[in-house]
Each structure stands twice: as structure tokens, then as C-alpha cells.
Design a protein around this motif. Structure first.
Motif, PDB file in Angstrom:
ATOM      1  N   THR A 137       0.812  -1.214   0.000  1.00 39.78           N
ATOM      2  CA  THR A 137       0.000   0.000   0.000  1.00 39.78           C
ATOM      3  C   THR A 137       0.849   1.268   0.000  1.00 39.78           C
ATOM      4  OG1 THR A 137      -0.106  -0.132   2.430  1.00 39.78           O
ATOM      5  CG2 THR A 137      -1.900  -1.145   1.183  1.00 39.78           C
ATOM      6  N   ARG A 164      -5.306  -6.359  -3.057  1.00 38.66           N
ATOM      7  CA  ARG A 164      -5.284  -5.032  -2.469  1.00 38.66           C
ATOM      8  C   ARG A 164      -4.615  -4.026  -3.412  1.00 38.66           C
ATOM      9  NH1 ARG A 164      -2.840  -5.211   3.340  1.00 38.66           N
ATOM     10  NH2 ARG A 164      -4.293  -6.956   3.315  1.00 38.66           N
ATOM     11  N   ALA A 223       5.290  -1.248  -4.240  1.00 41.00           N
ATOM     12  CA  ALA A 223       4.085  -2.002  -4.587  1.00 41.00           C
ATOM     13  C   ALA A 223       4.318  -2.859  -5.830  1.00 41.00           C
ATOM     14  CB  ALA A 223       2.921  -1.038  -4.808  1.00 41.00           C
ATOM     15  N   HIS A 281      -4.866   0.390  -5.512  1.00 37.98           N
ATOM     16  CA  HIS A 281      -3.787   1.340  -5.224  1.00 37.98           C
ATOM     17  C   HIS A 281      -4.068   2.675  -5.926  1.00 37.98           C
ATOM     18  CE1 HIS A 281       0.322   2.917  -4.824  1.00 37.98           C
ATOM     19  NE2 HIS A 281       0.537   1.974  -3.922  1.00 37.98           N
TER      20      HIS A 281
END
Length: 657
Positions: free
Chosen positions: A521, A552, A527, A556
Motif C-alpha cells: 500500500t 489489495r 508495490a 492502489h
């Protein structure tokens, strides 16, 4: 299988009228005999075949021999040489298709008239004979074949195509697995003698490799006079090439081994260099033969094959010649210079300490020579560093020599002492070479001692990245703590990416998962590093949790990360139940224009189709519903077409988008 071919043929052409069809030769040749004959009779009645002589002959060749032979023999008497050539080739092929050796022999008997033909006709006929399976050439056919070969080779206009066909015929018969006592191999060898095919090694080699096991002795015994004559006339490469083509089989052929020994004695340095390794190839006789060579001419030990055979096994020639440090006399002598051999590391490990020390003395003596070439100085300095470790030589100023010394330290037998020296260079100009050599040393050091030796990484980013990789590769004590400390203390992006990759070696550690979640994150580059590993880089039990990190990343804030997360999620889909919803959202969420294409491309991957077959139908339904809700103002940042603008043309890039 042949018994099913008619049924498969009918099934393939079900619903199609074949009454006027003209089938190709490849199809007819695969049909069973009865069906082939019936199709050929049907096709002969078609005007397209009956009124075209070449087609008529090709189809007639698929009739029974009793029906086809009169037609083909009549065509061999025609005025057109191309038609005669085709008829001769089809006559042979028709006989071979029966699988009856007697029919093949009868066809060969008719080929006697080819003797008076021009070369293109002869070449076509002989090519057809060469294509016949050798098993169909019975003993009664050998005199007929002999006449064909003699006539072809004696003709003044014989072309390369003709001699090539004879060559294929002779070698095809020679390599066939005939029973013991069969006359066909002798005929083939006689044909090769007449052809002279044994002298061009480029022709003999592939055929020799395909000979049945053990027959190479018979062949080599027969052609030995030709090979001996070639050696006497200054053409030893024929023998060398034959041995090279035969490979391991050459070791069991005494005639060829004797010829190779003769080549090692001739006055041709290049031929000797090629023949010696082949003569020493057999492990059982390698050392004894090498001793014979050195006894005859000690300068032959400069050949790598001779040195490699003697150095690991014979103390006396090693100490008398290799470690003497004196000039060598002989064919490959060194003149007034003394000889310094390049001994392999594996050989040095088998020498005694005194012999190794003597070799190190020769290396020091060479390095003291001011006239030594720079590249040779680097080679010998690296070898001395590998032999005697950090105390064997310093690290000079010359870049080439210095890097050779550092590389040599990594190959030595004292890895702990060498590692201490190499780590002192990781912050200098030689960091790239020093780190590579230090990694080789680290592989040989137990993890408990390695942790004390490595210590804190240097100031260079390259060294800090390599330090992180070592923690995963060599697992010194406290490796995880060292990686976590580097993550917290080192803000450099490349170092943190290296730490993330190294933490994959600790899939069960919660502290490592905390770092991964922080990276997933966080900043764009971190990332992207989280998205890089494939599922196979983690154990099965950890893949579902890692797939959650990839899901997840599809949320972003950086579009580059989202675009990379979609194809990554496609790889992790089997371990991420419900993740197809993320892809569907990425396709249908048109609030931005930067990421829907990557989501759609990921949804079209074959693995996604298999894992989520309902994904795309659901996406289409959602888009239809959104379209039925009425026009929108377009995605954010897209003002839409200007008022009064013409609609896009179908097929244009705008319409496609």
C-alpha cells in the motif's frame, strides 16, 4: 491404423460427392490397397485425368501392378523425356507399394534401358530406387542394382543428382539391419568403393553413425586401404573426421585407432592437434597412451589432452616436465622460453602440497617477469590468488590484474580468510567483482560463522543490495533480523526492493508479512515489487495470503500499480476466491480511463477463462445495464465529443475504444 483408414476417409468426406474429385498422391498412398485401386480406376475415367498425361500416369501408378505396369512401361518409350523420367520413377514406386520384393526385382529388371537415357531421366529413376525400403531389395536384385550403379557412374554426363541418388541407395542398404550372412551389406560396401564415398568425410560421417552396432568394424576394415592411402598422401583429416563422426564408437574400432596413432606421428601440426584428443578419448587407455606420447616427444605434453591425462594421475612426468620450469624441446617446444602450464583447479586439488607449492613458485616467477603480457599477468595472478589465498599476492593497481586477483580469491580453499579481504573492497572501485567473489566464498562458510564475518553492509547501494540477497541465499544466523533492520534503517528504494525479494525466503514469519503489507500500500516501486513474484515462489500454504496482497494492489492510488496488478491477479486467481470481482470492477468502472484496458486484457487470459468462466458474461451484463440507464457525461477527464461532431466511423480506433 491401416484397417481403419477407409472408415476415417469416408467420415472425413461425409456429405461430399467424390465422384469428380481428384485425390492427391499422399492420400491415395495411405488408403488400403483395395480402396486405393478403386479410387484410382474412378479417377482415370475423369476427363481432367484422362486428358493430362502426367496426371494419368500418377493415378495409374496406384492401380494393381498387373494393370499399371503395361501403362508405365509404354510411357517409358515416349518421346518426351520428362514423361519418360516420371514413368520410370512411378514404375519403381508402384512396385515398392506392393511390399513384395519380387515385384521390386521385376521392376529393377526393366530399368536396364535407363542406361541409354540422358542424365535427368537416369537421376529421376535412381532417386526412386534410392527411396525404396532396403528390406524390399532381395539378393536376386543385387546384380540388377550393380548394373544400374555402374551405368550411372560410368556415364560421361553423370550429375551430382545422380551420384547423390547412388550414394543414398548404397548407404541406405549398408545401414539396414540385415541378418547375419546377408549379401546386401557387402554389395553396399562395394558400391561405396566404386562411388569413392568414403573419402569425403562429410558424406561418410552421418551414415557411419547410423550403422547397426558392431558393423562399423566391418566397414572400417574394408575401407582401411583407402584411409591409409589418404594419410600417405597428406590428407589425414579424412581419418580425423571419421573418428570424430563416429564418436564413442570409434574407441572400439582397432583399425581406426591404429590410423589415429599414425596421424599423431605425421609432420602436420594441425592434424596432430586434432588426432591426439581422439586417440586419448578412451578412459581405459588414456593415461598409458599419453605416457607413450610424452616418451616419444615430451613437448606433446603442452597439448591440453595430454596434460589433462597425465597431470591428475602420474607424479613422475608432472615433476619432471610440468614443474621443472625449463624450456621444452620437440615439435611443440617452447624454444628458449620456459613453459608454464595452465593447470585446472580440479587437477590441483589432487596434487600434493609440495607439488602445489612448486606450481605457486612458477606462478610467482612468471609474475616477476616485466615483459609478461598484461592479459597473461592477470591470468597467472588470479591463479596464484586461488592457490595461496590473500597472502599469495596483493591487489595491484592495474584494473585487469586487480579484478583477476579478486576473482581468484573467490575460488580458493580458504574462503573465510578470502571473504575478509574481499569485504574490504565492497566500497571501492572493485565492488562489482569483489561482491561476486565474496558470494562464492560465502557458499562455503557455515551459517553460524558467516553471520560474524559479514557484519554491517558497506556504504555502496550495490553492496547493501547484495547483503540483502545473501541473507536469503545463505541464511546466516539472524538473517531475518538483519533484513528487517535494513528495511527500517535504509530508505533507498533499490535496497528495499532487494529486501522484499529476500523476505520471500521467510513465508511463515509474521514480521515479514507486516513489511509486505506496508509495501503493498506504499510507494509505487515497492508495490510493483510486491506484484513481481509468481505463485511458485511461495509454498502452497502462503499463497492465499499473498493473493490478498495482490488484490489489495488493484485499489492502489497509482494507476501504474493498478495496471500491473490486473495481470498479476490473473496468475494468483486460483488462490484468491472472489478476485474476479476485482477484475470486473476494473473493467466496468469507467470513472477513469487509465486502467480498464489492463483489467480487460487480464480477463481474456486463458487461465482466467478456466478459473472464472462467468466473469466476462457478467461484465457484459453490467455494461448493458449501464448503457440502458442512459447517456453519461463520459469518464472523468473525458469531455466527450464536441457538439455537432460527426459520429465515429465503425472500425476506427475511437469506435473500438
Amino acid at each position: 491404423p491401416p484397417r481403419r483408414r477407409a472408415a476415417v476417409f469416408d467420415a472425413a468426406h461425409a456429405g461430399r460427392d467424390l465422384a469428380g474429385a481428384v485425390l492427391g498422391d499422399d492420400v491415395l498412398a495411405r488408403l488400403p490397397h483395395a480402396r486405393r485401386h478403386a479410387e484410382a480406376r474412378r479417377m482415370l475415367a475423369l476427363p481432367a485425368v484422362a486428358h493430362h498425361p502426367p496426371s494419368r500416369l500418377r493415378v495409374a501408378a496406384h492401380l494393381p501392378v498387373a494393370e499399371s505396369r503395361p501403362l508405365l512401361v509404354a510411357a517409358t518409350r515416349g518421346a518426351d523425356p520428362d514423361e519418360r523420367a516420371l514413368a520410370w520413377a512411378l514404375l519403381v514406386r508402384s512396385a515398392a507399394a506392393t511390399g513384395d520384393p519380387a515385384e521390386v526385382t521385376a521392376a529393377l529388371g526393366l530399368l536396364g534401358r535407363v542406361r541409354g537415357e540422358r542424365d535427368p531421366v537416369r537421376a529421376r529413376a535412381l532417386s526412386a530406387v534410392a527411396a525404396v525400403r532396403p528390406a524390399l531389395l532381395e539378393a536376386a536384385a543385387l546384380p540388377l542394382l550393380d548394373g544400374l550403379v555402374a551405368d550411372a557412374l560410368d556415364a560421361r554426363d553423370a550429375s551430382a543428382t545422380t551420384t547423390g541418388a547412388v550414394h543414398r541407395l548404397a548407404f541406405g542398404v549398408a545401414v539396414h539391419g540385415w541378418p547375419a550372412g546377408a549379401p546386401q551389406p557387402d554389395w553396399a560396401l562395394a558400391a561405396m568403393d566404386r562411388l569413392g564415398a568414403w573419402l569425403p568425410a562429410s558424406l561418410a560421417g552421418p551414415a557411419l553413425r547410423s550403422l547397426p552396432r558392431g558393423r562399423e568394424r566391418l566397414v572400417l576394415d574394408r575401407i582401411r586401404p583407402h584411409l591409409e592411402a589418404a594419410v600417405r598422401r597428406g590428407r589425414p583429416r579424412v581419418v580425423v573426421d571419421l573418428a570424430r563422426f563416429l564418436g564413442r564408437r570409434a574407441r572400439a574400432v582397432p583399425a581406426l585407432q591404429d590410423l589415429l596413432e599414425q596421424v599423431t606421428r605425421i609432420d602436420d601440426d594441425s592434424a596432430v592437434r586434432l588426432a591426439v584428443p581422439l586417440w586419448l578419448a578412451a578412459p581405459a587407455t588414456r593415461v598409458e597412451r599419453a605416457e607413450r606420447l610424452v616418451h616419444r616427444d615430451r613437448s606433446l605434453i603442452t597439448l591440453p589432452a595430454v596434460l589433462g591425462a597425465l597431470a591428475p594421475h602420474r607424479t613422475e612426468p608432472v615433476e619432471r616436465i610440468v614443474l621443472a620450469g625449463r624450456p621444452l624441446r620437440g615439435r611443440f617446444g617452447t624454444g628458449r622460453a620456459w613453459w608454464l602450464p595452465d593447470v585446472a583447479d580440479a587437477v590441483l586439488r589432487r596434487w600434493t602440497d609440495d607439488q602445489v607449492e612448486a606450481y605457486a613458485g612458477l606462478l610467482r616467477r612468471a609474475l616477476d617477469d616485466p615483459g609478461l603480457a598484461r592479459v597473461d599477468r592477470a591470468r597467472w595472478a588470479g591463479r596464484l590468488a586461488a592457490l595461496r589465498g590473500p597472502g599469495g599476492t596483493g591487489v595491484p593497481e592495474d584494473v585487469l590484474v586487480a579484478e583477476a586477483v579478486l576473482t581468484g580469491l573467490g575460488r580458493g580453499d580458504a574462503p573465510e580468510r578470502a571473504l575478509a579481504v574481499l569485504l574490504g573492497h565492497v566500497d571501492g572501485e572493485r565492488a562489482r567483482v569483489a561482491l561476486y567473489a565474496a558470494a562464492r566464498c560465502a557458499r562455503e562458510i557455515p551459517p553460524a560463522r558467516l553471520a560474524r564475518l559479514v557484519g554491517v553492509p558497506g556504504a555502496k547501494v550495490t553492496a547493501r543490495k547484495e547483503f540483502a540477497r545473501w541473507q536469503a541465499a545463505f541464511r546466516p544466523d539472524g538473517a531475518l533480523d538483519a533484513l528487517l533492520a535494513a528495511w527500517d534503517a535504509d530508505p533507498h528504494r533499490d535496497v528495499r526492493v532487494a529486501v522484499l525479494a529476500a523476505l520471500l525466503a521467510f513465508p511463515g514469519e509474521e514480521r515479514a508479512w507486516a513489511v509486505r503489507e506496508q509495501a503493498a500500500t506504499g510507494d509505487r516501486d515497492l508495490a510493483l515489487a510486491v506484484l513481481a513474484p509468481p505463485p511458485g515462489s511461495l509454498p502452497v500454504g502462503a499463497r492465499a495470503r499473498y493473493a490478498g496482497l495482490v488484490r489489495r494492489a488493484t485499489h492502489h492510488p497509482d494507476p501504474d500499480v493498478v495496471r500491473a496488478a490486473h495481470p498479476a491477479l490473473a496468475r494468483w486467481l486460483p488462490w484468491a476466491p472472489g478476485a474476479e470481482a476485482d477484475l470486473a470492477r476494473g473493467i466496468t468502472d469507467l470513472s477513469g480511463t487509465g486502467t480498464w484496458r489492463s483489467a480487460l486484457a487480464a480477463a481474456l487470459l486463458p487461465d482466467v477463462w478456466t478459473a472464472a468462466p462467468d466473469l466476462l458474461p457478467g461484465v457484459v451484463d453490467r455494461l448493458v445495464v449501464a448503457d440502458d440507464a442512459g447517456p453519461s457525461d463520459g469518464p472523468a477527464g473525458d469531455p466527450g465529443p464536441p457538439a455537432g461532431a460527426a459520429p465515429p466511423v465503425v472500425g476506427s480506433s475511437e469506435a473500438t475504444g
